[in-house]
Design a protein around this motif. Structure first.
Motif: not given
Ligand code: XUL
Ligand code: CO
Length: 440
Positions: A72-73, A102-107, A110-113
């Motif tokens: 993903a990244i 511009i960036a994938p959503e994390g779980a 914090k991960e998303t940021n």
């Protein structure tokens, strides 16, 4: 290189038979004292161009936008380089994005940021390398299921808090990248049924979120414009930011009208039952003209088709309003538009941008001619000339009364009904559109 078979797009003029060339957009050509590129301030929409793959309600994607990335990244890293290659080749000076483009959503948040923090420096270095700038940033507070009942207007305080946290970060990255604007578009800010909705509370909360966003943005050095982008419906049945007039009433109620301008989208205007030009004019007349999402809808379909703008009548009247406004300050023309699902090659993406950029360049040429000839302006001025003397001047100066107007009418008798000459004016616009082509 992601688009190997495509060279830098050049201006070749009206007689060119090369599909991958501009016929009207000549970046350095001077119109009304400024370069075309300065008037038009074209921006690439990251979501349509780098992300949308043609998926619709009835079918899967038709074009792959992973650009060779595997994880993903990695995919999002590739998107950055592909985006800048595309903008450089098209000679576009600006881009716009949602945080989630511009960036994938994390779980977790914090991960998303952290994902954002990996990508933002890459974007920053590409901006430095190319000189391409960020027109505006925004937060996607409509895709994730948590926002199904709204973000800033959610019935749940926890959802509101999540949206606020997300917007805080989106403003930070916009500032970090020197963005000239920050947009609020309320896709889920509205309701599907009033039976379950406390509209007053939802709007109070939204206004508070916007106030906090402005205060926070200013506190971290954001000097650009905050925009709200009106749209009447879709995805929500009734969106609170229905059209420019509705948004103005909202902003004035909550004392936000000095802090926000409008980002006006052509297809949203037509969904609200207005022309694009009407929305631009309401914004201009009320001092809230900001930026434009350049696209067009299909008049036979009732939803937001986000097509690349090719209707010369509409681009002309848009550029007429932009010129009358004195041009953009922080705003620009963001192509909130995508190639059709069946236009499934990267070449189509280039052809779509060329079509849109040429249509706006042509519109600019025609609008400048209409304004500099002054025929249309003179017509309108004459139409209202009765307000420049006698009783009309008294009305314009607000120096009369119902009693005086009654006396005037009793003496004066029946007014003459003057023709509005609509057909003549429509033919005149056609004449300008056609003759501009002959002069090229
Ligand atoms: C949706 C739309 C959005 C906004 C930004 O109709 O126009 O893409 O422009 O959120
Ligand atoms: Co838009």
């Amino acid at each position: 290189m992601y688009f190997n078979n495509i060279e830098k797009i050049k201006f070749e003029g009206v007689n060119s038979k090369n599909p991958l060339a501009f016929k009207y957009y000549d970046a350095d050509r001077i119109i009304a004292g400024k370069k075309m590129s300065e008037h038009l301030k074209f921006a690439m929409s990251y979501w349509h161009t780098m992300c949308a793959d043609g998926t619709d309600m009835f079918g899967r994607g038709t074009i792959n936008k992973s650009f060779g990335g595997k994880t993903a990244i990695e995919i999002y890293e590739h998107k950055v380089y592909a985006a800048f290659e595309l903008m450089e080749k098209l000679g576009m000076q600006y881009f716009c994005f949602h945080d989630r483009d511009i960036a994938p959503e994390g779980a977790t948040l914090k991960e998303t940021n952290e994902n954002l923090e990996r990508i933002v420096p890459i974007i920053k270095s590409e901006m430095k390398r190319t000189g391409i700038k960020l027109l505006w940033g925004t937060a996607n507070c409509f895709n994730h299921p948590r926002y199904m009942c709204g973000a800033g207007t959610a019935p749940s305080a926890d959802v509101f808090a999540y949206a606020a946290a997300q917007i805080k970060k989106a403003i930070e990255i916009t500032v970090e990248l020197g963005g000239q604007g920050y947009v609020f578009w309320g896709g889920r800010e509205g309701y599907d049924t009033i039976l379950n909705t406390d509209m007053a509370k939802e709007q109070d909360n939204m206004a508070y979120l916007m106030r906090m966003a402005v205060d926070y943005g200013r506190s971290i050095g954001f000097t650009g414009d905050f925009y709200i982008e009106p749209k009447p419906k879709e995805p929500t049945k009734h969106q609170y930011d229905f059209d420019v007039s509705t948004v103005l009433a909202f902003l004035r109620k909550y004392d936000l009208d000095k802090d926000f301008k409008m980002n006006i989208e052509a297809n949203h205007a037509t969904l609200a039952g207005h022309t694009f030009q009407h929305e631009l004019r309401v914004a201009r007349d009320n001092g809230v003209f900001g930026s434009i999402d350049a696209n067009q809808g299909d008049m036979l379909l009732g939803w937001d088709t986000d097509q690349f703008p090719t209707d010369l009548y509409s681009t002309t009247m848009c550029m007429y309003e932009v010129l009358k406004q004195g041009g953009f300050t922080n705003g620009g023309l963001n192509f909130d538009a995508k190639a059709r699902r069946a236009s499934n090659t990267y070449e189509d993406v280039f052809l779509s941008y060329i079509a849109g950029m040429d249509a706006f360049a042509y519109g600019l040429i025609v609008a400048d001619k209409i304004i500099s000839d002054g025929v249309m302006d003179k017509f309108v001025e004459n139409r209202y000339s009765s307000y420049t003397e006698g009783i009309g001047k008294k009305i314009a100066d607000k120096q009369t009364s119902l009693a005086e107007l009654e006396q005037y009418t009793l003496t004066n008798g029946e007014p003459t009904a003057e023709s509005g000459k609509q057909e003549y004016l429509e033919a005149l616009v056609n004449q300008y559109i056609i003759s501009a082509g002959r002069e090229l």
